[in-house]
Design a protein around this motif. Sequence first.
Motif, PDB file in Angstrom:
ATOM      1  N   PRO A 191      45.510  34.279  46.260  1.00 18.58           N
ATOM      2  CA  PRO A 191      46.918  34.014  45.941  1.00 18.58           C
ATOM      3  C   PRO A 191      47.150  33.698  44.462  1.00 18.58           C
ATOM      4  O   PRO A 191      48.259  33.880  43.962  1.00 18.58           O
ATOM      5  CB  PRO A 191      47.250  32.787  46.806  1.00 18.58           C
ATOM      6  N   LEU A 192      46.126  33.253  43.771  1.00 15.47           N
ATOM      7  CA  LEU A 192      46.284  32.920  42.353  1.00 15.47           C
ATOM      8  C   LEU A 192      46.246  34.167  41.460  1.00 15.47           C
ATOM      9  O   LEU A 192      46.930  34.232  40.446  1.00 15.47           O
ATOM     10  CB  LEU A 192      45.197  31.941  41.915  1.00 15.47           C
ATOM     11  N   TYR A 193      45.408  35.124  41.811  1.00 16.91           N
ATOM     12  CA  TYR A 193      45.280  36.284  40.922  1.00 16.91           C
ATOM     13  C   TYR A 193      46.033  37.510  41.428  1.00 16.91           C
ATOM     14  O   TYR A 193      46.073  38.534  40.737  1.00 16.91           O
ATOM     15  CB  TYR A 193      43.807  36.622  40.676  1.00 16.91           C
ATOM     16  N   ASN A 194      46.626  37.441  42.585  1.00 18.57           N
ATOM     17  CA  ASN A 194      47.350  38.581  43.135  1.00 18.57           C
ATOM     18  C   ASN A 194      48.741  38.669  42.524  1.00 18.57           C
ATOM     19  O   ASN A 194      49.742  38.330  43.142  1.00 18.57           O
ATOM     20  CB  ASN A 194      47.439  38.465  44.657  1.00 18.57           C
ATOM     21  N   ILE A 227      29.932  31.140  44.613  1.00 18.45           N
ATOM     22  CA  ILE A 227      31.007  31.084  43.616  1.00 18.45           C
ATOM     23  C   ILE A 227      31.807  32.387  43.571  1.00 18.45           C
ATOM     24  O   ILE A 227      33.037  32.354  43.640  1.00 18.45           O
ATOM     25  CB  ILE A 227      30.454  30.701  42.230  1.00 18.45           C
ATOM     26  N   PRO A 228      31.166  33.557  43.458  1.00 14.32           N
ATOM     27  CA  PRO A 228      31.973  34.792  43.423  1.00 14.32           C
ATOM     28  C   PRO A 228      32.761  35.011  44.704  1.00 14.32           C
ATOM     29  O   PRO A 228      33.905  35.455  44.662  1.00 14.32           O
ATOM     30  CB  PRO A 228      30.933  35.897  43.233  1.00 14.32           C
ATOM     31  N   TRP A 229      32.159  34.696  45.829  1.00 15.95           N
ATOM     32  CA  TRP A 229      32.847  34.891  47.097  1.00 15.95           C
ATOM     33  C   TRP A 229      34.076  33.987  47.179  1.00 15.95           C
ATOM     34  O   TRP A 229      35.159  34.427  47.571  1.00 15.95           O
ATOM     35  CB  TRP A 229      31.878  34.602  48.250  1.00 15.95           C
ATOM     36  N   ILE A 230      33.915  32.744  46.782  1.00 12.44           N
ATOM     37  CA  ILE A 230      35.040  31.806  46.793  1.00 12.44           C
ATOM     38  C   ILE A 230      36.107  32.254  45.810  1.00 12.44           C
ATOM     39  O   ILE A 230      37.305  32.227  46.113  1.00 12.44           O
ATOM     40  CB  ILE A 230      34.543  30.386  46.473  1.00 12.44           C
ATOM     41  N   ALA A 231      35.677  32.706  44.637  1.00 12.54           N
ATOM     42  CA  ALA A 231      36.634  33.125  43.608  1.00 12.54           C
ATOM     43  C   ALA A 231      37.417  34.361  44.024  1.00 12.54           C
ATOM     44  O   ALA A 231      38.564  34.526  43.623  1.00 12.54           O
ATOM     45  CB  ALA A 231      35.904  33.391  42.298  1.00 12.54           C
ATOM     46  N   LEU A 232      36.804  35.216  44.807  1.00 15.11           N
ATOM     47  CA  LEU A 232      37.494  36.439  45.208  1.00 15.11           C
ATOM     48  C   LEU A 232      38.287  36.276  46.499  1.00 15.11           C
ATOM     49  O   LEU A 232      39.351  36.870  46.650  1.00 15.11           O
ATOM     50  CB  LEU A 232      36.490  37.584  45.353  1.00 15.11           C
ATOM     51  N   VAL A 233      37.802  35.483  47.414  1.00 14.76           N
ATOM     52  CA  VAL A 233      38.471  35.365  48.714  1.00 14.76           C
ATOM     53  C   VAL A 233      39.547  34.290  48.696  1.00 14.76           C
ATOM     54  O   VAL A 233      40.700  34.531  49.058  1.00 14.76           O
ATOM     55  CB  VAL A 233      37.439  35.081  49.827  1.00 14.76           C
ATOM     56  N   PHE A 265      47.120  41.885  36.042  1.00 18.15           N
ATOM     57  CA  PHE A 265      46.145  40.802  36.120  1.00 18.15           C
ATOM     58  C   PHE A 265      45.234  40.932  37.329  1.00 18.15           C
ATOM     59  O   PHE A 265      44.043  40.614  37.249  1.00 18.15           O
ATOM     60  CB  PHE A 265      46.866  39.449  36.158  1.00 18.15           C
ATOM     61  N   LEU A 266      45.758  41.401  38.442  1.00 18.86           N
ATOM     62  CA  LEU A 266      44.935  41.592  39.652  1.00 18.86           C
ATOM     63  C   LEU A 266      43.751  42.488  39.370  1.00 18.86           C
ATOM     64  O   LEU A 266      42.606  42.136  39.688  1.00 18.86           O
ATOM     65  CB  LEU A 266      45.777  42.197  40.776  1.00 18.86           C
TER      66      LEU A 266
END
Length: 74
Positions: free
Chosen positions: A31-34, A21-27, A45-46
């Motif tokens: 594009p969503l949080y950048n 989950i963390p890996w998917i959320a960060l990798v 926000f990034l």
Amino acid sequence: MSLNYARRNRLILKLTLLMFIPWIALVFAAPLYNRYYPTVGGWPFLYFYLFIWIFIQPVITFVVYKFVDREAWL
């Protein structure tokens, strides 16, 4: 061993997915949080998103560890 083979494999699969989950959320969510806006507490926000994962990741790791430790797989 206290668990039967099929149940143990399902639990290992669930724990593995939980660790991803963390890996998917960060990798893959980059594009969503950048982005700069919205700002949270004055932080772009990034940076807020990456900072909050510093606290989420150990919680997930602790949950996985407790499951592994409970079943004495070490």
